[in-house]
Design a protein around this motif. Structure first.
Motif, PDB file in Angstrom:
ATOM      1  N   ASP A  99       0.834  -1.196   0.000  1.00  0.00           N
ATOM      2  CA  ASP A  99       0.000   0.000   0.000  1.00  0.00           C
ATOM      3  C   ASP A  99       0.875   1.255   0.000  1.00  0.00           C
ATOM      4  OD1 ASP A  99       0.794   0.659   2.600  1.00  0.00           O
ATOM      5  OD2 ASP A  99      -1.041  -0.055   3.545  1.00  0.00           O
ATOM      6  N   GLU A 121      -0.201   6.194  -5.912  1.00  0.00           N
ATOM      7  CA  GLU A 121      -1.590   6.617  -6.100  1.00  0.00           C
ATOM      8  C   GLU A 121      -2.571   5.444  -6.028  1.00  0.00           C
ATOM      9  OE1 GLU A 121      -0.012   5.626 -10.207  1.00  0.00           O
ATOM     10  OE2 GLU A 121       0.708   6.613  -8.366  1.00  0.00           O
ATOM     11  N   GLU A 123      -5.228   2.969  -4.878  1.00  0.00           N
ATOM     12  CA  GLU A 123      -6.237   2.909  -3.824  1.00  0.00           C
ATOM     13  C   GLU A 123      -6.459   1.461  -3.397  1.00  0.00           C
ATOM     14  OE1 GLU A 123      -9.687   4.869  -5.324  1.00  0.00           O
ATOM     15  OE2 GLU A 123      -8.753   6.864  -5.300  1.00  0.00           O
ATOM     16  N   ASP A 124      -7.140   1.278  -2.262  1.00  0.00           N
ATOM     17  CA  ASP A 124      -7.312  -0.069  -1.712  1.00  0.00           C
ATOM     18  C   ASP A 124      -7.998  -1.019  -2.690  1.00  0.00           C
ATOM     19  OD1 ASP A 124      -6.126   0.876   0.563  1.00  0.00           O
ATOM     20  OD2 ASP A 124      -7.868   0.596   1.870  1.00  0.00           O
ATOM     21  N   THR A 126      -8.003  -0.969  -5.892  1.00  0.00           N
ATOM     22  CA  THR A 126      -7.063  -1.296  -6.969  1.00  0.00           C
ATOM     23  C   THR A 126      -6.045  -2.319  -6.495  1.00  0.00           C
ATOM     24  OG1 THR A 126      -7.297   0.913  -7.923  1.00  0.00           O
ATOM     25  CG2 THR A 126      -5.350  -0.359  -8.570  1.00  0.00           C
ATOM     26  N   THR A 140       0.606  -4.504   4.134  1.00  0.00           N
ATOM     27  CA  THR A 140      -0.048  -3.246   4.469  1.00  0.00           C
ATOM     28  C   THR A 140      -0.012  -2.992   5.967  1.00  0.00           C
ATOM     29  OG1 THR A 140      -2.143  -2.024   4.319  1.00  0.00           O
ATOM     30  CG2 THR A 140      -2.295  -4.395   4.624  1.00  0.00           C
ATOM     31  N   ASP A 142      -2.722  -1.340   6.975  1.00  0.00           N
ATOM     32  CA  ASP A 142      -4.160  -1.078   7.044  1.00  0.00           C
ATOM     33  C   ASP A 142      -4.898  -2.414   7.188  1.00  0.00           C
ATOM     34  OD1 ASP A 142      -6.804  -0.405   6.703  1.00  0.00           O
ATOM     35  OD2 ASP A 142      -6.574   0.439   4.695  1.00  0.00           O
ATOM     36  N   LEU A 145      -7.824  -3.142   4.698  1.00  0.00           N
ATOM     37  CA  LEU A 145      -7.493  -3.580   3.348  1.00  0.00           C
ATOM     38  C   LEU A 145      -7.445  -5.099   3.273  1.00  0.00           C
ATOM     39  CD1 LEU A 145      -6.464  -3.317   0.446  1.00  0.00           C
ATOM     40  CD2 LEU A 145      -4.200  -2.777   1.362  1.00  0.00           C
TER      41      LEU A 145
END
Length: 248
Positions: A99, A121, A123-124, A126, A140, A142, A145
């Motif tokens: 990420d 750039e 995003e999650d 993607t 990640t 996150d 995610l």
């Protein structure tokens, strides 16, 4: 009266649970639900799970909970065959996707010779789609995610320091014997190949053109590499990373 299913979590899965939580964790069963949905509702991403046992029998994520089940949840281990019950087998060489917060880790993985997708750039959604399509491991910080349904393989990075992050990944996926330095471009992840000096001469600073004869070029972004002082610095980084291998 609401039935409660006792859950026992093991190993580093406690990283996702409230502190001082006691086992078993009583999961309230309001309606028919899968064991996967229950695990993620409690807080553990499915990609961190390596095995699930109900009444001592291994089950898949689609198992429907019912009283008087007792559930044990174990962390993912690369060599554990029970992983294959939960997700498709992951073939080597491993490929990664990171990420936006893990740029420094992406650079270390590429430096060490691992195919590592990283775009600032991305995003999650993607990242999840690319991971599913290209069979990449999501790395990640996150947790959310990692709960995307289409992600089969992933890991939540615990540390905030790049070399400790690298050690986490290398230990989890047993990468220490798979280093292949200087095969991927640090800038774009393209493959690096040796290039004749005359083919890259226009891209070189004058001092590099004068002092060096061997050059390497990314097949994707055309960035040129040579064994200058930056190369010595990268070697030192690799030696330091290798020295971390004991004690996983």
């Amino acid at each position: 009266m609401v039935e409660k299913i006792p859950f026992y979590f093991h190993g580093n899965l406690f990283d996702f649970l409230p502190k001082r939580i006691q086992m078993p964790y009583p999961y309230p069963l309001f309606t028919t639900t899968t064991v996967k949905d229950a695990i993620e509702a409690i807080g553990v991403p499915h990609v961190e799970v390596g095995a699930i046992k109900v009444k001592e029998e291994a089950v898949s994520f689609s198992y429907l909970l019912q009283p008087p089940d007792t559930v044990e949840v174990f962390p993912y281990q690369p060599s554990q065959k029970l992983n294959d019950i939960l997700r498709p087998a992951l073939n080597e060489p491993y490929r990664f996707i990171l990420d936006v917060h893990l740029g420094s880790l992406a650079r270390l993985l590429r430096l060490s010779g691992f195919d590592t997708y990283y775009q600032t750039e991305a995003e999650d959604a993607t990242i999840a789609q690319i991971a599913a399509t290209e069979k990449r491991i999501v790395l990640t910080r996150d947790i959310g995610l990692l709960k995307h349904k289409i992600i089969d393989w992933g890991y939540w990075i615990r540390s905030q320091h790049k070399e400790e992050q690298f050690r986490e990944v290398a230990c989890r996926y047993e990468l220490w014997s798979s280093f292949s330095p200087f095969t991927y471009c640090l800038a774009c992840n393209g493959k690096i190949v040796q290039a004749p000096k005359e083919s890259v001469l226009d891209l070189l600073p004058s001092n590099a053109a004068f002092y060096f004869q061997s050059f390497y070029q990314c097949q994707n972004c055309k960035k040129v590499y040579w064994k200058g002082s930056h190369y010595d610095h990268m070697l030192q980084t690799l030696e330091r990373l290798h020295s971390q291998s004991p004690g996983c």
